[in-house]
Design a protein around this motif. Structure first.
Motif, PDB file in Angstrom:
ATOM      1  N   LEU A   1      38.047 -32.731 -16.047  1.00 26.56           N
ATOM      2  CA  LEU A   1      39.094 -33.292 -15.200  1.00 26.56           C
ATOM      3  C   LEU A   1      38.571 -33.274 -13.762  1.00 26.56           C
ATOM      4  N   PRO A   2      38.284 -34.431 -13.173  1.00 29.08           N
ATOM      5  CA  PRO A   2      37.659 -34.467 -11.844  1.00 29.08           C
ATOM      6  C   PRO A   2      38.390 -33.653 -10.778  1.00 29.08           C
ATOM      7  N   VAL A   3      39.719 -33.624 -10.813  1.00 31.68           N
ATOM      8  CA  VAL A   3      40.491 -32.921  -9.790  1.00 31.68           C
ATOM      9  C   VAL A   3      40.219 -31.414  -9.808  1.00 31.68           C
ATOM     10  N   ILE A   4      39.940 -30.870 -10.997  1.00 38.54           N
ATOM     11  CA  ILE A   4      39.640 -29.431 -11.110  1.00 38.54           C
ATOM     12  C   ILE A   4      38.270 -29.235 -11.765  1.00 38.54           C
ATOM     13  N   ALA A   5      37.319 -30.073 -11.396  1.00 36.48           N
ATOM     14  CA  ALA A   5      35.989 -30.041 -12.017  1.00 36.48           C
ATOM     15  C   ALA A   5      35.334 -28.671 -11.926  1.00 36.48           C
ATOM     16  N   ASN A   6      35.589 -27.945 -10.840  1.00 38.39           N
ATOM     17  CA  ASN A   6      34.992 -26.607 -10.689  1.00 38.39           C
ATOM     18  C   ASN A   6      35.588 -25.589 -11.659  1.00 38.39           C
ATOM     19  N   ARG A   7      36.636 -25.966 -12.375  1.00 44.75           N
ATOM     20  CA  ARG A   7      37.268 -25.074 -13.350  1.00 44.75           C
ATOM     21  C   ARG A   7      37.152 -25.635 -14.772  1.00 44.75           C
ATOM     22  N   CYS A   8      36.219 -26.558 -14.971  1.00 44.19           N
ATOM     23  CA  CYS A   8      36.009 -27.168 -16.285  1.00 44.19           C
ATOM     24  C   CYS A   8      34.612 -26.831 -16.793  1.00 44.19           C
ATOM     25  N   VAL A   9      34.528 -26.512 -18.077  1.00 37.72           N
ATOM     26  CA  VAL A   9      33.245 -26.289 -18.742  1.00 37.72           C
ATOM     27  C   VAL A   9      33.245 -27.229 -19.936  1.00 37.72           C
ATOM     28  N   TRP A  10      32.289 -28.137 -19.980  1.00 32.51           N
ATOM     29  CA  TRP A  10      32.264 -29.110 -21.058  1.00 32.51           C
ATOM     30  C   TRP A  10      30.843 -29.370 -21.513  1.00 32.51           C
ATOM     31  N   LEU A  11      30.756 -29.906 -22.705  1.00 38.43           N
ATOM     32  CA  LEU A  11      29.466 -30.276 -23.270  1.00 38.43           C
ATOM     33  C   LEU A  11      29.257 -31.766 -23.048  1.00 38.43           C
ATOM     34  N   ASP A  12      28.066 -32.125 -22.637  1.00 37.99           N
ATOM     35  CA  ASP A  12      27.731 -33.528 -22.450  1.00 37.99           C
ATOM     36  C   ASP A  12      27.115 -34.022 -23.756  1.00 37.99           C
ATOM     37  N   ASN A  13      27.963 -34.313 -24.736  1.00 35.05           N
ATOM     38  CA  ASN A  13      27.480 -34.731 -26.049  1.00 35.05           C
ATOM     39  C   ASN A  13      26.700 -36.042 -25.993  1.00 35.05           C
ATOM     40  N   VAL A  14      27.123 -36.973 -25.164  1.00 35.24           N
ATOM     41  CA  VAL A  14      26.434 -38.271 -25.066  1.00 35.24           C
ATOM     42  C   VAL A  14      25.039 -38.064 -24.479  1.00 35.24           C
ATOM     43  N   GLY A  15      24.961 -37.317 -23.382  1.00 33.81           N
ATOM     44  CA  GLY A  15      23.666 -37.045 -22.758  1.00 33.81           C
ATOM     45  C   GLY A  15      22.739 -36.281 -23.687  1.00 33.81           C
ATOM     46  N   ALA A  16      23.305 -35.313 -24.414  1.00 33.53           N
ATOM     47  CA  ALA A  16      22.492 -34.529 -25.352  1.00 33.53           C
ATOM     48  C   ALA A  16      21.975 -35.415 -26.492  1.00 33.53           C
ATOM     49  N   ALA A  17      22.830 -36.313 -26.990  1.00 39.35           N
ATOM     50  CA  ALA A  17      22.401 -37.218 -28.066  1.00 39.35           C
ATOM     51  C   ALA A  17      21.298 -38.155 -27.574  1.00 39.35           C
ATOM     52  N   GLN A  18      21.414 -38.640 -26.350  1.00 35.42           N
ATOM     53  CA  GLN A  18      20.377 -39.511 -25.787  1.00 35.42           C
ATOM     54  C   GLN A  18      19.061 -38.750 -25.621  1.00 35.42           C
ATOM     55  N   ALA A  19      19.137 -37.521 -25.122  1.00 38.16           N
ATOM     56  CA  ALA A  19      17.925 -36.718 -24.935  1.00 38.16           C
ATOM     57  C   ALA A  19      17.263 -36.418 -26.274  1.00 38.16           C
ATOM     58  N   ALA A  20      18.066 -36.095 -27.300  1.00 38.78           N
ATOM     59  CA  ALA A  20      17.509 -35.808 -28.627  1.00 38.78           C
ATOM     60  C   ALA A  20      16.856 -37.054 -29.222  1.00 38.78           C
ATOM     61  N   THR A  21      17.519 -38.195 -29.081  1.00 35.68           N
ATOM     62  CA  THR A  21      16.974 -39.454 -29.604  1.00 35.68           C
ATOM     63  C   THR A  21      15.669 -39.812 -28.891  1.00 35.68           C
TER      64      THR A  21
END
Length: 176
Positions: free
Chosen positions: A140-160
């Motif tokens: 959530l951009p408004v509280i980005a400093n309080r969010c922990v998320w996985l970048d599944n798209v970026g990880a899939a691109q890096a793996a590919t």
């Protein structure tokens, strides 16, 4: 006021901080029983600012991801001598809200929450009133400093890209 004493005297009786005459104490306790007064655990924890309770709202405790995450958090809180209160949101908005309300009412000073179904507006409202709310697996951009998320798209691109660099050409993804 029903006992005919000041708010400060009521506070002294409730918290048992200083001597109060037995007759005055009895009047206050009688009024408390009459009005079915119950201490609010959340208010007490906030007043004490003890910092000793962490709330964890998971998606589903049957899910291996959440059970492993809960275990890691439990190990960490145990070492830090912090109490952990865990509940599940069941991947349903109304259960996520009920879980947050439960954790807040239990006096959790900090909460780690998985909130995939709750409206962003509702999350931001809770975040405004719960400064130590951390949202996992959602950005959530408004509280980005309080969010922990996985970048599944970026990880899939890096793996590919890694597989392609090693000469693989027939690449498939199987997801649950």
């Amino acid at each position: 006021r029903h006992a005919g004493v000041s708010a400060a005297t009521v506070c002294r009786v409730i918290n048992n901080t200083v001597y109060v005459k037995p007759v005055t104490r009895e009047r206050v306790e009688t009024a408390m029983r009459e009005f079915n007064y119950q201490r609010n655990a959340a208010a007490l924890a906030m007043a004490k600012r003890s910092g000793k309770t962490l709330g964890l709202l998971t998606g589903n405790l049957d899910d291996p991801f959440f059970s492993r995450m809960a275990r890691g958090i439990e190990d960490t809180t145990r070492k830090a001598r912090v109490q952990l209160v865990v509940c599940s949101g069941g991947h349903r908005s109304e259960l996520e809200k009920a879980g947050l309300d439960f954790l807040i009412n239990q006096g959790c000073e900090a909460i780690v929450a998985h909130l995939p179904r709750m409206d962003e507006e509702d999350i931001l409202r809770y975040a405004a009133h719960t400064p130590a709310l951390v949202v996992i697996n959602r950005y959530l951009p408004v509280i980005a400093n309080r969010c922990v998320w996985l970048d599944n798209v970026g990880a899939a691109q890096a793996a590919t890209n890694q597989l392609i660099q090693h000469g693989h050409r027939k690449i498939a993804c199987i997801a649950a």
